[in-house]
Design a protein around this motif. Structure first.
Motif, short mmCIF file in Angstrom:
data_model
loop_
_atom_site.label_atom_id
_atom_site.label_comp_id
_atom_site.label_asym_id
_atom_site.label_seq_id
_atom_site.Cartn_x
_atom_site.Cartn_y
_atom_site.Cartn_z
N ARG A 146 0.84 -1.20 0.00
CA ARG A 146 0.00 0.00 0.00
C ARG A 146 0.87 1.25 0.00
NH1 ARG A 146 -4.89 1.05 -0.10
NH2 ARG A 146 -5.57 -1.08 0.38
N ARG A 149 2.45 2.54 -3.09
CA ARG A 149 1.58 3.18 -4.08
C ARG A 149 1.54 4.68 -3.96
NH1 ARG A 149 -3.92 0.18 -4.98
NH2 ARG A 149 -4.18 2.17 -6.00
N ARG B 149 -9.53 7.43 1.68
CA ARG B 149 -9.40 7.39 0.23
C ARG B 149 -9.49 6.00 -0.35
NH1 ARG B 149 -4.85 11.20 -2.01
NH2 ARG B 149 -5.38 9.87 -3.75
N TYR B 150 -9.23 4.99 0.44
CA TYR B 150 -9.33 3.66 -0.14
C TYR B 150 -10.29 2.74 0.58
CZ TYR B 150 -5.75 2.49 3.37
OH TYR B 150 -5.06 2.33 4.53
N ASN B 228 -10.99 -1.12 -5.19
CA ASN B 228 -10.64 0.07 -4.44
C ASN B 228 -11.83 1.01 -4.33
OD1 ASN B 228 -8.26 0.27 -3.16
ND2 ASN B 228 -7.16 1.26 -4.82
N GLU B 230 -11.84 4.43 -3.77
CA GLU B 230 -11.32 5.79 -3.64
C GLU B 230 -12.37 6.83 -3.95
OE1 GLU B 230 -7.67 7.16 -4.80
OE2 GLU B 230 -6.58 5.28 -4.55
#
Lengths: 231, 231
Positions: A146, A149, B149-150, B228, B230
């Motif tokens: 993570r 990224r 955000r994720y 994801n 996001e």
DNA sequence: AAAATAAATGTATTTTTTACGTTAATTATT
DNA sequence: AATAATTAACGTAAAAAATACATTTATTTT
């Protein structure tokens, strides 16, 4: 001291730290482990760890034991999480702070590690480790992925000078998947934090690949502006 | 016990935990703090925290003290990091595990909190706190933002039924910036983890906004596929 | 019946990501 | 000296995602 009648000399809380150290070596992601020479769990594999002394920070404890056990000095580790359940250790209450790092395996490291009895183990062949150490490793790799990224973590663990194919192979090792070389190159160069050198690395191809170095100043500048470095 | 001659009854290692609890209340992000009624630091503001007992996990300790201090039960907290420098506390060695959470502030919570002497403080007006507690808050908010955000963390801290404008206002509070309502709606609905209900919330507009609920099953399913979220 | 309010919706534009083939520099081989 | 072999370097077209932006709708209040 204040309202803390919780512990007495027979009921102590112990603090330890365990190091999950990843190393990158010729395209392979490895983990630093060692075979315990003393009780408890003599003969079993374990992460490298230590109790934390009263007069040292957790990261100091980790660096102390790393140097004792492998000769490696000043490894920059990140805190992973604590392992704190009441029953995690045997016979006494011990909370461990997991710390992880990703470092370059240099040739001299290999010698030192061997001399001290620790070893670099390919990441996908890790054996059973004592206590909850396998969980720590699992937690650490997913954290590393993570993190990779949004931070150019990869740069930190290549030699001063590195080529783009090398960098790519590092990311492929972290993510365990192949990437398109054209898109990878485009992406990393787009951040503008790599400086191309004149010199080429001719050790792994006939054509040779140009060396780059990391532009730390530019990087901090962009970081402070909140730029993201997602690869 | 093994090689641990580090501590004796005069030199103990103490473990504490401190709770950084964010609450969302009518469009405003708040933080749970309280005014210390006893020494040390009597009269100063502080996060809610406690020593960790020998027979409890860190999260248990946190929930114990939260309930004692505010009446809040079963708050799901995430570990933030440890605060472990040798000199962080006064006169004895104490490592604190910071834990954070983001919860819905319901009306009855307010009463309880008041009764117990804790308070919800608007996030952008937080006063000086004891020790390194302001650092903890800073670390927690940036962790929360990154996490949001994720992971659809936002859903966890709205009532069972919530409207999309409510959800947006929550995200705006977390990120402290305005978002485009059309794009926001498009995005959250695209995840496919919201179930539209028949009922409308008419308390904050004449037209009324449809309630949605979170589809937990669908969420875990997508999460396990590595999707994801996001926003 | 009209005014006011916030919710709901769609489309065009820009940016980012992905997919993919060819040429270039060098060494090793004949 | 010419040829083969090998990996580095590069560019473009297509697809997907993010952004910018204006109007209509349902309802309550006046």
């Amino acid at each position: 001291m204040w309202e803390n009648d919780f512990y007495n000399e027979h009921d102590k809380m112990y603090i330890a730290t365990d190091c999950i150290i990843f190393g990158f070596d010729e395209g392979v992601l490895k983990l630093l482990i060692f075979k315990r020479k003393v009780q408890p769990n003599k003969g079993e594999f374990s992460l490298i760890g230590s109790f934390v002394k009263l007069n040292e920070d957790v990261s100091e404890a980790a660096n102390r034991v790393l140097e004792e056990t492998t000769g490696l000095k000043n490894v920059f580790m990140q805190e992973l999480k604590t392992y704190n359940t009441v029953d995690r250790d045997l016979g006494f209450r011990c909370i461990s702070v997991g710390q992880y790092a990703l470092i370059r395996i240099e040739d001299y490291d290999k010698v030192l590690v061997e001399k001290y009895g620790a070893m670099w183990y390919p990441f996908d062949e890790i054996p059973n480790l004592v206590l909850d150490h396998n969980t720590m490793v699992k937690d650490a790799i997913s954290r590393l992925r993570r993190k990779a990224r949004y931070q150019p973590i990869g740069f930190e663990l290549l030699p001063e000078k590195f080529t783009i194919p090398q960098l790519q192979s590092l990311y492929e090792a972290i993510y365990q998947r192949e990437m398109d070389s054209r898109n990878f190159r485009k992406k990393v160069l787009s951040f503008g934090v790599l400086i191309k050198l004149e010199e080429k690395d001719k050790t792994r191809s006939k054509k040779g690949a140009f060396y780059y170095k990391f532009d730390n100043e530019k990087y901090s500048e962009l970081l402070s502006k909140g730029i993201n470095f997602e690869i």
